[in-house]
Design a protein around this motif. Structure first.
Motif, PDB file in Angstrom:
ATOM      1  N   LEU A  31      60.062 109.591 -22.730  1.00 23.79           N
ATOM      2  CA  LEU A  31      61.442 109.655 -22.270  1.00 23.79           C
ATOM      3  C   LEU A  31      62.375 110.012 -23.436  1.00 23.79           C
ATOM      4  CD1 LEU A  31      61.408 106.399 -20.118  1.00 23.79           C
ATOM      5  CD2 LEU A  31      61.027 108.747 -19.334  1.00 23.79           C
ATOM      6  N   ASN A  55      64.918 110.084 -18.177  1.00 30.26           N
ATOM      7  CA  ASN A  55      63.673 110.646 -17.680  1.00 30.26           C
ATOM      8  C   ASN A  55      63.868 112.150 -17.495  1.00 30.26           C
ATOM      9  OD1 ASN A  55      61.227 111.174 -16.477  1.00 30.26           O
ATOM     10  ND2 ASN A  55      61.613 109.971 -14.647  1.00 30.26           N
ATOM     11  N   CYS A  99      58.545 106.332 -11.127  1.00 26.52           N
ATOM     12  CA  CYS A  99      58.868 104.920 -11.304  1.00 26.52           C
ATOM     13  C   CYS A  99      57.616 104.097 -11.010  1.00 26.52           C
ATOM     14  CB  CYS A  99      59.995 104.554 -10.343  1.00 26.52           C
ATOM     15  SG  CYS A  99      60.405 102.801 -10.284  1.00 26.52           S
ATOM     16  N   SER A 145      60.553 109.581  -8.644  1.00 22.48           N
ATOM     17  CA  SER A 145      61.094 109.924  -9.948  1.00 22.48           C
ATOM     18  C   SER A 145      62.360 109.093 -10.198  1.00 22.48           C
ATOM     19  CB  SER A 145      61.428 111.417  -9.996  1.00 22.48           C
ATOM     20  OG  SER A 145      61.942 111.771 -11.252  1.00 22.48           O
TER      21      SER A 145
END
Length: 78
Positions: free
Chosen positions: A14, A28, A34, A40
């Protein structure tokens, strides 16, 4: 349930955005899923202290995971 070690490893993929004594945030930018809902997410916010105040500038959905060490991981979905 999400594995905390995997979340700590996930942070390396990230983009770091902000960090202070209470929180650290990561964007992200690579569309990682997740670990809670498998969608996402936009940002990962790591709460470093047991009591943390957050100011959210917009309405968003949150998924949360609490580590054994008390750290709270917030996954934001705009």
């Amino acid at each position: 349930m999400a594995n905390i070690e995997n979340i700590d490893e996930m942070k390396s993929y990230l983009t770091p955005r902000e960090e202070n004594e209470m929180t650290a945030s990561y964007q992200n930018t690579t569309s990682i899923s997740c670990p809670v809902c498998e969608e996402s997410f936009d940002y990962l916010v790591v709460c470093k202290q047991s009591e943390t105040s957050l100011s959210l500038g917009k309405v968003m959905n949150l998924c949360t995971v609490t580590g054994e060490d008390g750290r709270l991981f917030l996954f934001t979905h705009e």
